[in-house]
Design a protein around this motif. Structure first.
Motif, PDB file in Angstrom:
ATOM      1  N   PHE A  19       1.055  -1.190  -0.105  1.00 18.38           N
ATOM      2  CA  PHE A  19       0.008   0.119   0.022  1.00 18.38           C
ATOM      3  C   PHE A  19       0.942   1.395  -0.140  1.00 18.38           C
ATOM      4  O   PHE A  19       0.582   2.307  -0.875  1.00 18.38           O
ATOM      5  CB  PHE A  19      -0.926   0.124   1.326  1.00 18.38           C
ATOM      6  N   TYR A  20       1.660   1.375   0.943  1.00 22.98           N
ATOM      7  CA  TYR A  20       2.631   2.474   1.206  1.00 22.98           C
ATOM      8  C   TYR A  20       3.545   2.695  -0.266  1.00 22.98           C
ATOM      9  O   TYR A  20       3.665   3.764  -0.504  1.00 22.98           O
ATOM     10  CB  TYR A  20       3.212   2.547   2.512  1.00 22.98           C
ATOM     11  N   ARG A  21       4.111   1.632  -0.792  1.00 26.45           N
ATOM     12  CA  ARG A  21       4.591   1.695  -1.995  1.00 26.45           C
ATOM     13  C   ARG A  21       3.756   2.275  -3.395  1.00 26.45           C
ATOM     14  O   ARG A  21       4.340   3.263  -3.973  1.00 26.45           O
ATOM     15  CB  ARG A  21       5.417   0.262  -2.328  1.00 26.45           C
ATOM     16  N   ASN A  22       2.907   1.534  -3.525  1.00 27.11           N
ATOM     17  CA  ASN A  22       1.965   1.893  -4.738  1.00 27.11           C
ATOM     18  C   ASN A  22       1.088   3.226  -4.421  1.00 27.11           C
ATOM     19  O   ASN A  22       1.200   3.934  -5.405  1.00 27.11           O
ATOM     20  CB  ASN A  22       0.809   1.000  -4.815  1.00 27.11           C
ATOM     21  N   ASP A  27       9.547   3.248  -0.190  1.00 27.79           N
ATOM     22  CA  ASP A  27      10.255   1.784  -0.256  1.00 27.79           C
ATOM     23  C   ASP A  27      10.757   1.480   1.191  1.00 27.79           C
ATOM     24  O   ASP A  27      10.827   2.037   1.903  1.00 27.79           O
ATOM     25  CB  ASP A  27      11.428   2.154  -1.256  1.00 27.79           C
ATOM     26  N   VAL A  28      11.042   0.147   1.235  1.00 23.39           N
ATOM     27  CA  VAL A  28      11.318  -0.356   2.557  1.00 23.39           C
ATOM     28  C   VAL A  28      13.041   0.013   2.209  1.00 23.39           C
ATOM     29  O   VAL A  28      13.826  -0.294   1.379  1.00 23.39           O
ATOM     30  CB  VAL A  28      11.396  -1.947   2.563  1.00 23.39           C
ATOM     31  N   ILE A  29      13.570   0.536   3.490  1.00 17.88           N
ATOM     32  CA  ILE A  29      14.967   0.845   3.587  1.00 17.88           C
ATOM     33  C   ILE A  29      15.673   0.005   4.605  1.00 17.88           C
ATOM     34  O   ILE A  29      17.021  -0.132   4.486  1.00 17.88           O
ATOM     35  CB  ILE A  29      15.236   2.642   3.594  1.00 17.88           C
ATOM     36  N   GLY A  40      11.397   7.984   4.162  1.00 15.30           N
ATOM     37  CA  GLY A  40      10.621   8.988   4.838  1.00 15.30           C
ATOM     38  C   GLY A  40      10.670   8.895   6.233  1.00 15.30           C
ATOM     39  O   GLY A  40      10.404   9.645   7.206  1.00 15.30           O
ATOM     40  N   GLY A  41      10.964   7.598   6.788  1.00 14.53           N
ATOM     41  CA  GLY A  41      11.155   7.477   8.248  1.00 14.53           C
ATOM     42  C   GLY A  41      10.038   6.380   8.782  1.00 14.53           C
ATOM     43  O   GLY A  41       9.931   6.417  10.002  1.00 14.53           O
ATOM     44  N   TYR A 106      -7.554   6.288   4.385  1.00 15.34           N
ATOM     45  CA  TYR A 106      -7.340   5.095   5.274  1.00 15.34           C
ATOM     46  C   TYR A 106      -6.290   4.335   4.708  1.00 15.34           C
ATOM     47  O   TYR A 106      -6.509   3.767   3.351  1.00 15.34           O
ATOM     48  CB  TYR A 106      -8.473   4.229   5.792  1.00 15.34           C
ATOM     49  N   ASP A 107      -5.374   3.828   5.384  1.00 16.60           N
ATOM     50  CA  ASP A 107      -4.468   2.464   5.004  1.00 16.60           C
ATOM     51  C   ASP A 107      -5.245   1.436   5.201  1.00 16.60           C
ATOM     52  O   ASP A 107      -6.425   1.371   5.610  1.00 16.60           O
ATOM     53  CB  ASP A 107      -3.029   2.597   5.438  1.00 16.60           C
TER      54      ASP A 107
END
Length: 155
Positions: A19-22, A27-29, A40-41, A106-107
């Motif tokens: 969800f957060y990627r699309n 991205d996962v860091i 972004g943290g 909403y997520d």
């Protein structure tokens, strides 16, 4: 003391990462399995491990009492992108009294996400539509210098 990261508890970390990627381009860091830090943290933590951390099963989702806030330079483009996705809105795009446009949705776990128009872009939009810097500052309820500085960043 230094604030490091906001952390959201999620029921399905894979679904949340997607969800957060699309939707937001994060991205996962850092990947620690049950905990992932996104660009972004923003940190995501699995529900199962978080229950162990705090020692209770009493975890509530969807309380509508907090949000994660983002700003977007290309707000119109982002709003169009959202229309192509299956998003549950808190509210559609609105314009606040100070002129900033925003959308809340909403997520997957009903955490509220707000995406607001970058405030410098609000200044520029007002100036491009014929407002004077003084009028823009008054409408936005910001110091005149903020509007002037926003104009300098256009170069």
């Amino acid at each position: 003391m230094k604030l490091k990261n906001p952390l959201l508890v999620v029921t399905d970390i894979g679904k949340s990462v997607e969800f957060y990627r699309n939707v937001l381009g994060l991205d996962v860091i850092l990947d620690f399995g049950a905990n992932k830090t996104l660009s972004g943290g923003l940190c995501l933590q699995t529900l199962e491990t978080y229950k162990d951390f705090i020692g209770t099963d009493r975890i509530t989702f969807g309380a509508n009492n907090a949000e994660i806030y983002f700003e977007e330079d290309d707000f119109d483009g982002f709003a169009e992108k959202l229309k192509q996705l299956e998003i549950e809105y808190v509210h559609p795009v609105i314009e606040h009294s100070w002129g900033q446009r925003a959308v809340r949705f909403y997520d997957p776990d009903h955490h509220i996400i707000e995406v607001g128009e970058n405030m410098e872009m609000v200044c520029r939009r007002f100036l491009e539509n014929g407002m004077t810097p003084q009028q823009a500052a008054e409408h936005m309820d910001v110091p005149l210098q903020y509007v002037i500085d926003s104009m300098k960043d256009q170069d």
